[in-house]
Design a protein around this motif. Structure first.
Motif, PDB file in Angstrom:
ATOM      1  N   ILE A   6     -19.905  -8.358 -76.657  1.00  0.00           N
ATOM      2  CA  ILE A   6     -21.264  -8.329 -76.118  1.00  0.00           C
ATOM      3  C   ILE A   6     -22.272  -8.293 -77.254  1.00  0.00           C
ATOM      4  O   ILE A   6     -21.978  -7.813 -78.340  1.00  0.00           O
ATOM      5  CB  ILE A   6     -21.509  -7.107 -75.191  1.00  0.00           C
ATOM      6  N   THR A   7     -23.444  -8.829 -76.985  1.00  0.00           N
ATOM      7  CA  THR A   7     -24.595  -8.683 -77.865  1.00  0.00           C
ATOM      8  C   THR A   7     -25.626  -7.876 -77.089  1.00  0.00           C
ATOM      9  O   THR A   7     -26.020  -8.257 -75.986  1.00  0.00           O
ATOM     10  CB  THR A   7     -25.170 -10.057 -78.267  1.00  0.00           C
ATOM     11  N   VAL A   8     -26.032  -6.763 -77.652  1.00  0.00           N
ATOM     12  CA  VAL A   8     -26.948  -5.847 -76.969  1.00  0.00           C
ATOM     13  C   VAL A   8     -28.360  -6.410 -77.002  1.00  0.00           C
ATOM     14  O   VAL A   8     -28.886  -6.727 -78.067  1.00  0.00           O
ATOM     15  CB  VAL A   8     -26.900  -4.445 -77.616  1.00  0.00           C
ATOM     16  N   VAL A   9     -28.959  -6.526 -75.816  1.00  0.00           N
ATOM     17  CA  VAL A   9     -30.331  -7.015 -75.701  1.00  0.00           C
ATOM     18  C   VAL A   9     -31.301  -5.854 -75.470  1.00  0.00           C
ATOM     19  O   VAL A   9     -32.388  -5.808 -76.052  1.00  0.00           O
ATOM     20  CB  VAL A   9     -30.440  -8.045 -74.547  1.00  0.00           C
ATOM     21  N   GLU A  10     -30.891  -4.914 -74.620  1.00  0.00           N
ATOM     22  CA  GLU A  10     -31.708  -3.729 -74.327  1.00  0.00           C
ATOM     23  C   GLU A  10     -30.793  -2.534 -74.166  1.00  0.00           C
ATOM     24  O   GLU A  10     -29.645  -2.665 -73.768  1.00  0.00           O
ATOM     25  CB  GLU A  10     -32.472  -3.899 -73.014  1.00  0.00           C
ATOM     26  N   LYS A  11     -31.328  -1.362 -74.447  1.00  0.00           N
ATOM     27  CA  LYS A  11     -30.593  -0.137 -74.170  1.00  0.00           C
ATOM     28  C   LYS A  11     -31.563   0.908 -73.634  1.00  0.00           C
ATOM     29  O   LYS A  11     -32.718   0.966 -74.057  1.00  0.00           O
ATOM     30  CB  LYS A  11     -29.809   0.350 -75.381  1.00  0.00           C
ATOM     31  N   ASP A  17     -26.381  -9.863 -73.649  1.00  0.00           N
ATOM     32  CA  ASP A  17     -27.024 -11.178 -73.688  1.00  0.00           C
ATOM     33  C   ASP A  17     -26.666 -12.034 -72.481  1.00  0.00           C
ATOM     34  O   ASP A  17     -27.380 -12.972 -72.151  1.00  0.00           O
ATOM     35  CB  ASP A  17     -26.680 -11.909 -74.981  1.00  0.00           C
ATOM     36  N   THR A  18     -25.584 -11.711 -71.795  1.00  0.00           N
ATOM     37  CA  THR A  18     -25.192 -12.461 -70.598  1.00  0.00           C
ATOM     38  C   THR A  18     -26.003 -12.034 -69.372  1.00  0.00           C
ATOM     39  O   THR A  18     -25.888 -12.641 -68.315  1.00  0.00           O
ATOM     40  CB  THR A  18     -23.701 -12.231 -70.286  1.00  0.00           C
ATOM     41  N   GLY A  19     -26.783 -10.956 -69.507  1.00  0.00           N
ATOM     42  CA  GLY A  19     -27.561 -10.442 -68.394  1.00  0.00           C
ATOM     43  C   GLY A  19     -26.869  -9.316 -67.653  1.00  0.00           C
ATOM     44  O   GLY A  19     -27.473  -8.675 -66.804  1.00  0.00           O
ATOM     45  N   GLU A  20     -25.603  -9.094 -67.967  1.00  0.00           N
ATOM     46  CA  GLU A  20     -24.868  -8.016 -67.289  1.00  0.00           C
ATOM     47  C   GLU A  20     -25.300  -6.657 -67.842  1.00  0.00           C
ATOM     48  O   GLU A  20     -25.480  -6.484 -69.044  1.00  0.00           O
ATOM     49  CB  GLU A  20     -23.357  -8.187 -67.480  1.00  0.00           C
ATOM     50  N   GLU A  21     -25.489  -5.722 -66.942  1.00  0.00           N
ATOM     51  CA  GLU A  21     -25.840  -4.363 -67.335  1.00  0.00           C
ATOM     52  C   GLU A  21     -24.594  -3.494 -67.298  1.00  0.00           C
ATOM     53  O   GLU A  21     -23.835  -3.521 -66.332  1.00  0.00           O
ATOM     54  CB  GLU A  21     -26.910  -3.797 -66.401  1.00  0.00           C
ATOM     55  N   PHE A  22     -24.383  -2.730 -68.355  1.00  0.00           N
ATOM     56  CA  PHE A  22     -23.252  -1.822 -68.465  1.00  0.00           C
ATOM     57  C   PHE A  22     -23.763  -0.388 -68.474  1.00  0.00           C
ATOM     58  O   PHE A  22     -24.888  -0.132 -68.887  1.00  0.00           O
ATOM     59  CB  PHE A  22     -22.485  -2.059 -69.769  1.00  0.00           C
ATOM     60  N   VAL A  23     -22.929   0.532 -68.034  1.00  0.00           N
ATOM     61  CA  VAL A  23     -23.231   1.950 -68.172  1.00  0.00           C
ATOM     62  C   VAL A  23     -22.343   2.500 -69.280  1.00  0.00           C
ATOM     63  O   VAL A  23     -21.306   1.932 -69.610  1.00  0.00           O
ATOM     64  CB  VAL A  23     -22.995   2.738 -66.864  1.00  0.00           C
ATOM     65  N   ILE A  24     -22.790   3.591 -69.859  1.00  0.00           N
ATOM     66  CA  ILE A  24     -21.956   4.314 -70.821  1.00  0.00           C
ATOM     67  C   ILE A  24     -21.912   5.746 -70.319  1.00  0.00           C
ATOM     68  O   ILE A  24     -22.903   6.474 -70.406  1.00  0.00           O
ATOM     69  CB  ILE A  24     -22.523   4.232 -72.246  1.00  0.00           C
ATOM     70  N   GLY A  36     -13.461  -0.437 -65.287  1.00  0.00           N
ATOM     71  CA  GLY A  36     -14.096  -0.553 -63.984  1.00  0.00           C
ATOM     72  C   GLY A  36     -14.384  -1.992 -63.608  1.00  0.00           C
ATOM     73  O   GLY A  36     -14.035  -2.929 -64.318  1.00  0.00           O
ATOM     74  N   ARG A  37     -15.023  -2.152 -62.491  1.00  0.00           N
ATOM     75  CA  ARG A  37     -15.370  -3.471 -61.968  1.00  0.00           C
ATOM     76  C   ARG A  37     -16.873  -3.532 -61.711  1.00  0.00           C
ATOM     77  O   ARG A  37     -17.507  -2.530 -61.408  1.00  0.00           O
ATOM     78  CB  ARG A  37     -14.651  -3.751 -60.637  1.00  0.00           C
ATOM     79  N   ARG A  38     -17.425  -4.718 -61.815  1.00  0.00           N
ATOM     80  CA  ARG A  38     -18.831  -4.932 -61.488  1.00  0.00           C
ATOM     81  C   ARG A  38     -18.909  -5.385 -60.037  1.00  0.00           C
ATOM     82  O   ARG A  38     -18.416  -6.445 -59.675  1.00  0.00           O
ATOM     83  CB  ARG A  38     -19.419  -5.998 -62.402  1.00  0.00           C
ATOM     84  N   ILE A  39     -19.515  -4.555 -59.202  1.00  0.00           N
ATOM     85  CA  ILE A  39     -19.715  -4.887 -57.793  1.00  0.00           C
ATOM     86  C   ILE A  39     -21.208  -4.693 -57.511  1.00  0.00           C
ATOM     87  O   ILE A  39     -21.651  -3.595 -57.178  1.00  0.00           O
ATOM     88  CB  ILE A  39     -18.849  -4.004 -56.868  1.00  0.00           C
ATOM     89  N   PRO A  40     -22.010  -5.751 -57.686  1.00  0.00           N
ATOM     90  CA  PRO A  40     -23.463  -5.621 -57.588  1.00  0.00           C
ATOM     91  C   PRO A  40     -23.959  -5.075 -56.256  1.00  0.00           C
ATOM     92  O   PRO A  40     -24.902  -4.293 -56.214  1.00  0.00           O
ATOM     93  CB  PRO A  40     -23.965  -7.043 -57.816  1.00  0.00           C
TER      94      PRO A  40
END
Length: 118
Positions: free
Chosen positions: A41-46, A62-69, A99-103
């Protein structure tokens, strides 16, 4: 005859609804929780939305996907704040996600470790 059929269709609706709700809970709480995947991943925002001792870190790639930490007790991961502080906007990382991404359910994948890409 029509009345019995009408009552029966209502019962079938209730049973099917119950099965679907049970399946949804099963998928949410068990499906993919233990699967760990390595991605780049390339971090765009945090974002640091933490408050009152509760960690809530989010990173947009950069793909637009949001991750949690978040700390993941099921994997023995308790270093969410360290991983969040290490990530820099514009940096590219090899990240272990779980985990899985389930919007539709608001679920996002969790970053449990990240190292800078060469």
């Amino acid at each position: 005859m029509k009345r019995k059929l009408k009552n029966l269709s209502g019962e079938i609706f209730v049973v099917l609804g119950t099965v679907l709700v049970a399946l949804a809970f099963y998928l949410v709480f068990t499906w993919g929780d233990r699967a760990v995947t390595m991605i780049e991943i390339t971090v765009v925002e945090k974002f640091d939305n933490s408050e009152a001792g509760k960690s809530d870190y989010r990173v947009t790639a950069d793909t637009g996907e949001e991750f949690v930490i978040q700390n993941a007790e099921s994997q023995g991961f308790y270093a969410a704040s360290r991983v969040f502080k290490m990530l820099e906007v514009g940096g590219t990382y090899q990240a272990l996600v779980t985990g899985r991404r389930i919007p539709i359910l608001g679920m996002k994948r969790n970053i449990i470790e990240a190292i800078p890409s060469p």
